[in-house]
Each structure stands twice: as C-alpha cells, then as structure tokens.
Write a protein that holds these residues in place. Structure first.
Motif, PDB file in Angstrom:
ATOM      1  N   LEU A  54     -17.125  92.825  56.324  1.00 63.43           N
ATOM      2  CA  LEU A  54     -16.839  91.403  57.134  1.00 63.43           C
ATOM      3  C   LEU A  54     -16.251  91.846  58.362  1.00 63.43           C
ATOM      4  O   LEU A  54     -16.542  90.808  59.443  1.00 63.43           O
ATOM      5  CB  LEU A  54     -16.398  90.351  56.430  1.00 63.43           C
ATOM      6  CG  LEU A  54     -16.997  89.904  55.105  1.00 63.43           C
ATOM      7  CD1 LEU A  54     -16.110  88.985  54.411  1.00 63.43           C
ATOM      8  CD2 LEU A  54     -18.509  89.345  55.274  1.00 63.43           C
ATOM      9  N   VAL A  55     -15.646  92.812  58.667  1.00 59.89           N
ATOM     10  CA  VAL A  55     -14.776  92.924  59.997  1.00 59.89           C
ATOM     11  C   VAL A  55     -15.695  93.201  61.133  1.00 59.89           C
ATOM     12  O   VAL A  55     -15.680  92.574  62.297  1.00 59.89           O
ATOM     13  CB  VAL A  55     -13.861  94.245  59.745  1.00 59.89           C
ATOM     14  CG1 VAL A  55     -13.268  94.569  61.227  1.00 59.89           C
ATOM     15  CG2 VAL A  55     -12.962  94.182  58.707  1.00 59.89           C
ATOM     16  N   GLN A  56     -16.778  94.136  60.910  1.00 57.36           N
ATOM     17  CA  GLN A  56     -17.552  94.253  62.110  1.00 57.36           C
ATOM     18  C   GLN A  56     -18.275  92.992  62.523  1.00 57.36           C
ATOM     19  O   GLN A  56     -18.414  92.653  63.997  1.00 57.36           O
ATOM     20  CB  GLN A  56     -18.567  95.391  61.820  1.00 57.36           C
ATOM     21  CG  GLN A  56     -17.973  96.972  61.866  1.00 57.36           C
ATOM     22  CD  GLN A  56     -17.331  97.011  60.381  1.00 57.36           C
ATOM     23  OE1 GLN A  56     -17.371  96.054  59.506  1.00 57.36           O
ATOM     24  NE2 GLN A  56     -16.760  98.152  60.317  1.00 57.36           N
ATOM     25  N   PRO A  57     -18.982  92.181  61.761  1.00 52.57           N
ATOM     26  CA  PRO A  57     -19.619  90.816  62.380  1.00 52.57           C
ATOM     27  C   PRO A  57     -18.315  89.938  62.811  1.00 52.57           C
ATOM     28  O   PRO A  57     -18.727  89.330  63.720  1.00 52.57           O
ATOM     29  CB  PRO A  57     -20.051  90.301  61.025  1.00 52.57           C
ATOM     30  CG  PRO A  57     -20.148  91.476  60.037  1.00 52.57           C
ATOM     31  CD  PRO A  57     -19.232  92.171  60.323  1.00 52.57           C
ATOM     32  N   LEU A  58     -17.375  89.967  62.389  1.00 51.68           N
ATOM     33  CA  LEU A  58     -16.450  89.080  62.838  1.00 51.68           C
ATOM     34  C   LEU A  58     -16.129  89.545  64.428  1.00 51.68           C
ATOM     35  O   LEU A  58     -15.790  88.701  65.182  1.00 51.68           O
ATOM     36  CB  LEU A  58     -15.140  89.010  62.149  1.00 51.68           C
ATOM     37  CG  LEU A  58     -15.282  88.267  60.731  1.00 51.68           C
ATOM     38  CD1 LEU A  58     -14.132  88.246  59.796  1.00 51.68           C
ATOM     39  CD2 LEU A  58     -15.621  86.715  60.955  1.00 51.68           C
ATOM     40  N   LEU A  59     -16.012  90.690  64.455  1.00 51.11           N
ATOM     41  CA  LEU A  59     -15.726  91.401  65.968  1.00 51.11           C
ATOM     42  C   LEU A  59     -16.906  91.086  66.580  1.00 51.11           C
ATOM     43  O   LEU A  59     -16.558  90.614  68.065  1.00 51.11           O
ATOM     44  CB  LEU A  59     -15.277  92.805  65.767  1.00 51.11           C
ATOM     45  CG  LEU A  59     -13.885  93.352  65.019  1.00 51.11           C
ATOM     46  CD1 LEU A  59     -13.915  94.868  64.831  1.00 51.11           C
ATOM     47  CD2 LEU A  59     -12.748  92.612  65.780  1.00 51.11           C
ATOM     48  N   VAL A 285     -30.753  94.225  72.932  1.00 53.51           N
ATOM     49  CA  VAL A 285     -30.246  93.440  73.819  1.00 53.51           C
ATOM     50  C   VAL A 285     -31.148  92.996  74.926  1.00 53.51           C
ATOM     51  O   VAL A 285     -31.293  91.819  75.205  1.00 53.51           O
ATOM     52  CB  VAL A 285     -28.623  93.661  74.180  1.00 53.51           C
ATOM     53  CG1 VAL A 285     -28.227  92.851  75.111  1.00 53.51           C
ATOM     54  CG2 VAL A 285     -27.930  93.803  72.702  1.00 53.51           C
ATOM     55  N   ARG A 286     -31.464  93.922  75.544  1.00 49.83           N
ATOM     56  CA  ARG A 286     -32.416  93.760  76.824  1.00 49.83           C
ATOM     57  C   ARG A 286     -33.598  92.872  76.625  1.00 49.83           C
ATOM     58  O   ARG A 286     -34.117  91.942  77.292  1.00 49.83           O
ATOM     59  CB  ARG A 286     -32.983  95.039  77.283  1.00 49.83           C
ATOM     60  CG  ARG A 286     -33.499  94.927  78.728  1.00 49.83           C
ATOM     61  CD  ARG A 286     -33.822  96.252  79.343  1.00 49.83           C
ATOM     62  NE  ARG A 286     -35.287  96.798  78.558  1.00 49.83           N
ATOM     63  CZ  ARG A 286     -36.000  97.794  79.067  1.00 49.83           C
ATOM     64  NH1 ARG A 286     -35.643  98.545  80.015  1.00 49.83           N
ATOM     65  NH2 ARG A 286     -36.873  98.057  78.421  1.00 49.83           N
ATOM     66  N   ASP A 287     -34.237  93.226  75.127  1.00 51.79           N
ATOM     67  CA  ASP A 287     -35.695  92.384  74.772  1.00 51.79           C
ATOM     68  C   ASP A 287     -35.134  91.114  74.226  1.00 51.79           C
ATOM     69  O   ASP A 287     -35.848  90.412  74.000  1.00 51.79           O
ATOM     70  CB  ASP A 287     -36.174  93.219  73.848  1.00 51.79           C
ATOM     71  CG  ASP A 287     -36.640  94.598  74.525  1.00 51.79           C
ATOM     72  OD1 ASP A 287     -36.985  94.369  75.792  1.00 51.79           O
ATOM     73  OD2 ASP A 287     -37.337  95.305  73.716  1.00 51.79           O
ATOM     74  N   GLY A 288     -33.829  90.676  73.921  1.00 46.69           N
ATOM     75  CA  GLY A 288     -33.458  89.322  73.329  1.00 46.69           C
ATOM     76  C   GLY A 288     -33.365  89.422  72.025  1.00 46.69           C
ATOM     77  O   GLY A 288     -33.445  88.340  71.310  1.00 46.69           O
ATOM     78  N   ALA A 289     -33.746  90.553  71.421  1.00 46.00           N
ATOM     79  CA  ALA A 289     -33.935  90.479  69.703  1.00 46.00           C
ATOM     80  C   ALA A 289     -32.464  90.394  69.168  1.00 46.00           C
ATOM     81  O   ALA A 289     -32.449  89.810  67.993  1.00 46.00           O
ATOM     82  CB  ALA A 289     -34.460  91.822  69.423  1.00 46.00           C
ATOM     83  N   VAL A 290     -31.468  90.731  69.715  1.00 51.44           N
ATOM     84  CA  VAL A 290     -30.177  90.735  69.198  1.00 51.44           C
ATOM     85  C   VAL A 290     -29.199  90.226  70.325  1.00 51.44           C
ATOM     86  O   VAL A 290     -29.421  90.534  71.496  1.00 51.44           O
ATOM     87  CB  VAL A 290     -29.624  91.805  68.460  1.00 51.44           C
ATOM     88  CG1 VAL A 290     -30.514  92.376  67.327  1.00 51.44           C
ATOM     89  CG2 VAL A 290     -29.561  93.140  69.271  1.00 51.44           C
ATOM     90  N   SER A 291     -27.994  89.646  69.969  1.00 45.59           N
ATOM     91  CA  SER A 291     -26.826  89.494  70.851  1.00 45.59           C
ATOM     92  C   SER A 291     -26.043  90.684  70.987  1.00 45.59           C
ATOM     93  O   SER A 291     -26.317  91.594  70.274  1.00 45.59           O
ATOM     94  CB  SER A 291     -26.008  88.095  70.322  1.00 45.59           C
ATOM     95  OG  SER A 291     -25.371  88.766  69.221  1.00 45.59           O
ATOM     96  N   ILE A 292     -25.277  90.471  72.145  1.00 45.90           N
ATOM     97  CA  ILE A 292     -24.344  91.577  72.425  1.00 45.90           C
ATOM     98  C   ILE A 292     -23.487  91.931  71.224  1.00 45.90           C
ATOM     99  O   ILE A 292     -22.942  93.015  71.055  1.00 45.90           O
ATOM    100  CB  ILE A 292     -23.603  91.244  73.951  1.00 45.90           C
ATOM    101  CG1 ILE A 292     -24.525  91.292  74.953  1.00 45.90           C
ATOM    102  CG2 ILE A 292     -22.409  92.656  73.982  1.00 45.90           C
ATOM    103  CD1 ILE A 292     -24.031  90.983  76.200  1.00 45.90           C
ATOM    104  N   GLY A 293     -22.968  90.565  70.573  1.00 45.38           N
ATOM    105  CA  GLY A 293     -22.169  90.834  69.725  1.00 45.38           C
ATOM    106  C   GLY A 293     -22.403  91.589  68.293  1.00 45.38           C
ATOM    107  O   GLY A 293     -21.996  92.360  67.698  1.00 45.38           O
TER     108      GLY A 293
END
Length: 623
Positions: A54-59, A285-293
């Motif tokens: 859970l650490v990585q998704p929270l970061l 990220v460039r295609d908007g498929a996922v966020s930067i986080g």
C-alpha cells in the motif's frame, strides 16, 4: 539414493553424497512434523507483504495531490495511512519472520540429532575407509553452512519470494502494460539464475569434497607426526598437503569469480526493467491512460523489486552452498539407515532372523538386528565371514561358542582378524555372512537387566568425556548413586586415585579438566562396564595402552570387572590367555586352535609357538 562415494586419494573412500531428489525428499520429511508452523508463518508474511504494497499507491496519491495543486489538507489522509501501514507491516513482519525462524531452528535441530544418531551407528569399517577428516568436515563445515542458511537465508528468502510475487500482481492492477514492461528483465534474471545454478551445484560440491580431503590430510599428518618424522616423510606429506590446499584454494577462487559474474548480470537486468517501466509510464501519462501518481507508483513498485529480487537471487549462493552441505549430511544418514528385516526374512548376513526384539526395546533401523535368543550359549558365532571391501577378506567362516560365564581369550598375530571378530560379537560390526546369536535379541541396544545393555565393548582407545568424574561414570548407568560409583571404582582398584582427586567424584576430567593417564582412563572404562553390568563383555586389547609398568595392575582390574559375566578378550599379553577358561587362536581369519592354555601350550601348535616367542626366558605365570 546417493551418488557413488568420492575418493580423496591414498585409498581413502569418502562418505557418499545424496542426490538432489533424495535431499529434497529428506527435507520434506524433516519439515512435515511442523507443517502448521510453516503455514501460519507464511500466512503472516503474506499479510505483512500485502500491507507493505500500500506504500507505493499512497505515495502516488501524494504526487497527484501536489501535481493537481490541491489544498495541503488533502495530504493528511495519505500521510496518516502511510504511518499506519508502516506500523502494521513492522508488527506482522516481525511475527512472520519469528515463526519462520522458529520453523528453521526446529528443523535444524532435528537434522543435527538425526545426523549424530546415524553417524554413531555407521559401520566401523566404513568410517575407517573414509577417514576422520571427511566426517569431521561434515559435522563442522557442512552443519555450519546449513545452520547459517536456516538462520539467515531462509527467512529472507521467504519474504523476498512473497514480495516479488505480490508486487508483480500489484503492477498488473495499476496497468497490465507496467507488468509487461517489468517482465522484460525476467529473461535476463532467469538466464543469470540458470547460469549460476548450473555452475554452483557442482562447484560447491567439489569444494566441500576438497575441503574434506584437505582436512583429512592435515589430521593424518599432525596425528602421525612422530611416524612421519621417523620415516623422513616430511617433504612428501608437505607436498601432499600443499597440493590438496591448492585444489581447495583454486575452487574457492572459482566460486568468487562465479559470484562476481552473477552480480554483474543482475545489474544489467535491473537497468533493462527500470528503463522499460519508466518509458511505459511516459507513454501512458502522455496518452492520458494513467495519472502521474500511478506512473510514479509503478516505478516505485519496480524499484522496490530490486531488493527482493537481488536478495532471492543472491541467496541462491547460500542456498547452493547449504544444499551441497545438506546433501553430504543426508548421504551419511542414508548410508547408516538400513532396512530392518522382519522375522523370518533374510537378515544382513543372508540368514533368516530367528527372533524378535524385546517388547518396547526395538533396535533403530540404522542398527540391523541379528542377535537371536539362544538358551544353550551366552553367545554363538556360526560361519561368520567378513571383508572390508571386495578382495579384502578378514574372517573366513569362523564359528565360536561361549558358554554362560565362560572367559575366552582371542590370540593371534596382528591382522589375524581378532578385533574384527570382537566387534562382530559386540554388535558394533555387522558380518558379511554368517549369524551371531546371543542371550537376547537386539543385544546391541536392548537391556539384559534393569537399565543395562546386554553387551559392552571396551577397546584400547578409551575416551574420557569432558565433565565431572561422576558424570563420566554415569554414562553407563544414569541412575547410579555416588555409592554405586565408588563401589564400581573399588572393583577395578581405582577408588584410591579417584578419591585423591582435587574434588573427588566432582573433579572435572577430560579435555580442559584433570587429565587421566592411559591406565586410569582404562580403569574408568572398566568401572563403566561394572556399572552397566552386561551379560557379555568384550575387551579388545583393553589393557594395551597401560604400558609395561601398569599392565599387571590393569589386567587385575579387567579380571575383576569380568567376574560373574561371559567375556571375550582380545589378548594383548598372553598372561590374559593364561587366566582365561579357553584360548582361541586365529590365523589369517580362521580358527586354528581352541582349548585351555595348558593344553595348547603343550600341543606344540601355533599357540605354543606364540607362547615361546612371547615368554622367552620368563617363567610362565600361574592362572
């Protein structure tokens, strides 16, 4: 199943090494009694790993809050959750590793106990062929490597494997394309692991063998230093020791180079995988498929794999070393473990078993039972033959009967087979052919009376165990009182010097304590025989170490210890033959004469020749 025994040179036949399949089977057997502990330990570690993921998704959530320019208050929940995750993961990881460590220590203790038990039951001739160096290397070096692996590598390996599997699953949940990018490193890692394992298994096994041979050479050179110097063999032994040391060093350097190549390939895999994940994150990220986080979380997930993957692969080094050591330990236990014949089936000597063990006193499978009830005789040897390997016969169809209470002396030239026959009668050595019957079935381990063995063997090589004199004596009878100990010492004329020790029975003897000379050590062994109170006593030159000055006194002690019991005595001095009820003469592994001393002395046969050569101008002592 074991591999053929290695040969260390100079005729030494090292103990065998178990195959990989047999080693895995033995390991499963060792773990089976603690399956519950193993399952709960792994379960707790799984929970700890899941919480840690859970650490990585929270970061990543924190990165999104910052990137989107949200209020600072939106960071409170992720930070609080990070603190909670750290606390829960710390507690569950500690509990899981504790249970895995407990499992490892339990299995390790079981392995050590089994190894020691089986090693003590190995045939004496097999140990003599292997030499003490090989067994010593297994008891020390191999046990130490397995111990180190269990205490350090096992918990870390369990946690690393779980972290790898669950982290790859987490990458797939973020986006399966992150998982595919991360998997680009797997072929390099698998090839690296395969490359390493294929070389490490043979290399570490050869290294263990070389170390055993080196240790055996050092023991032989140091132990026989007087003989080496006496025959001017210093240069030859030095060259032989240097040669075996060079082989051990060469194998060690090869293992170092192997590990360095292993690490280099792992770094290449890390670079490929991390670069692939970062590139995938950039495009997604460039295609908007996922966020930067989310991309950040994916990169952190893969980066977090560096530790577990490297640890798991690096621990292959310890695992291979421990596996080689474990295979050598299992090889010894398999060598000692022989199937126990059922009543009526052929025994080790090729004859049917004629009796069963006493109820509740079955001999362990590692000590084949072949002693059967015989009301007519205390012990009877029928057509016994023995050979220390093909083409090395020692005994040829020897038959011998000892009546209850009879004292029989074995005499003959060196190499006649006296000690071998004595060990067979005592149950320490199993014959190649023939049968031995005794007063009770399973005489090696089953007691003839309350708390006492039915057969006791005393040799000229007596070991004084480290501890108090009382504890050393109680090895023969743990429930003996101090009065019993004094009575046994008095029987063998040892009470005076024992009472004169600094602390009497409480005096520490053995290594690091009060040193006992050869004569006193033998009296101690004879006192243990008295305490054990066996039906049959076998003395294999038990008075030989006393020297001329103490020989007569020690023979009187031996005579007192044998009073009232059946005895077979390998006579170092013919005065023991004079005192015996009957003398049996061995020549080249065969009985050539048997009868009372006076009759054989006057018969002008082999015994008479021995008597004349031994006695010379001395007057013959009276029985």
């Amino acid at each position: 199943m074991t591999t053929p025994p290695h040969t260390a040179g100079e005729g030494a036949e090292l103990l065998p090494v178990a195959t990989a399949a047999r080693t895995r089977a033995a390991l499963r057997t060792l773990v089976r009694p603690d399956r519950g502990l193993a399952l709960t330990g792994i379960g707790v570690l799984v929970a700890a790993t899941v919480v840690g993921l859970l650490v990585q998704p929270l970061l990543g959530r924190i990165v999104d809050v910052v990137a989107d320019g949200r209020p600072a208050g939106d960071l409170t929940l992720p930070v609080v959750l990070l603190i909670a995750v750290a606390a829960v993961q710390g507690v569950t990881t500690t509990l899981g590793l504790t249970r895995v460590a407990r499992l490892g220590e339990t299995v390790l203790a079981r392995l050590r106990e089994q190894f020691v038990e089986r090693a003590l039951n190995l045939p004496a001739d097999r140990l003599e062929r292997a030499g003490s160096g090989d067994l010593t290397a297994r008891v020390t070096g191999d046990v130490a490597r397995v111990t180190e692996a269990v205490r350090s590598a096992l918990p870390e390996m369990a946690r690393s494997v779980l972290a790898i599997g669950l982290t790859l699953g987490a990458l797939a949940l973020l986006d399966v394309r992150f998982l595919l990018a991360a998997l680009l490193a797997v072929p390099v890692q698998l090839l690296t692991a395969r490359w390493y394992v294929r070389r490490a298994v043979t290399l570490y096994a050869d290294q263990r063998v070389a170390n055993g041979a080196q240790q055996q050479q050092l023991l032989e050179t140091i132990g026989g230093a007087v003989t080496v110097r006496g025959h001017r063999l210093e240069e030859r032994h030095t060259e032989r020791g240097a040669d075996r040391s060079r082989k051990a060093v060469d194998l060690t350097m090869r293992s170092v180079n192997l590990v360095l190549g292993f690490y280099g390939r792992l770094h290449i895999a890390e670079y490929i995988g991390l670069a692939a994940v970062l590139i995938a994150g950039f495009w997604l990220v460039r295609d908007g498929a996922v966020s930067i986080g989310t991309a950040t979380a994916a990169a952190l997930y893969f980066h977090s794999l560096f530790g577990p993957v490297n640890a798991a692969l690096v621990l292959l080094d310890d695992a291979q070393s421990a596996a080689a050591g474990l295979a050598r330990l299992v090889g010894v236990t398999d060598l000692a473990e022989q199937p126990e014949p059922k009543p009526g089936e052929p025994g080790p000597a090729g004859k049917p078993e004629a009796g069963k063990a006493m109820p509740g006193k079955a001999a362990p499978a590692s000590v084949p039972r072949q002693r059967v009830a015989s009301p007519e005789a205390a012990v009877s040897v029928h057509a016994v033959s023995h050979a220390y390997g093909p083409g090395r016969p020692v005994l040829h169809e020897v038959s011998l009967t000892l009546a209850p209470g009879e004292h029989v002396a074995l005499v003959g030239a060196s190499g006649a087979g006296k000690s071998t026959l004595a060990r067979i009668v005592a149950g320490v050595q199993q014959p190649t052919a023939g049968t031995v019957t005794g007063p009770t079935a399973g005489a090696v381990t089953a007691p003839a009376g309350p708390g006492g063995p039915s057969v006791v063997l005393v040799t000229q090589e007596v070991h004084v165990f480290t501890g108090t004199l009382a504890d050393d004596l109680r090895l023969a009878r743990p429930d003996a009182t101090d009065d019993d100990l004094r009575a046994a010492l008095a029987t063998v004329d040892a009470l005076d010097w024992a009472a004169a020790l600094p602390d009497g029975l409480a005096t520490v003897v053995g290594e690091g304590g009060h040193r006992l000379d050869a004569a006193r050590a033998q009296q101690l062994a004879l006192a243990r025989l008295v305490l054990a109170d066996p039906a049959l006593a076998v003395l294999d030159e038990a008075t030989a170490e006393a020297g001329s000055a103490g020989a007569r006194a020690l023979e009187r002690s031996a005579g007192a210890a044998l009073t009232g019991r059946t005895a077979l005595v390998v006579a170092h001095r013919l005065t023991q033959a004079v005192a015996a009820d009957r003398v049996v003469v061995l020549e080249a592994g065969r009985v050539v004469e048997s009868g009372p001393h006076e009759m054989l002395r006057d018969a002008d046969g082999p015994y008479a020749a021995l008597w004349r050569a031994w006695s010379g101008s001395r007057a013959a002592p009276h029985p």
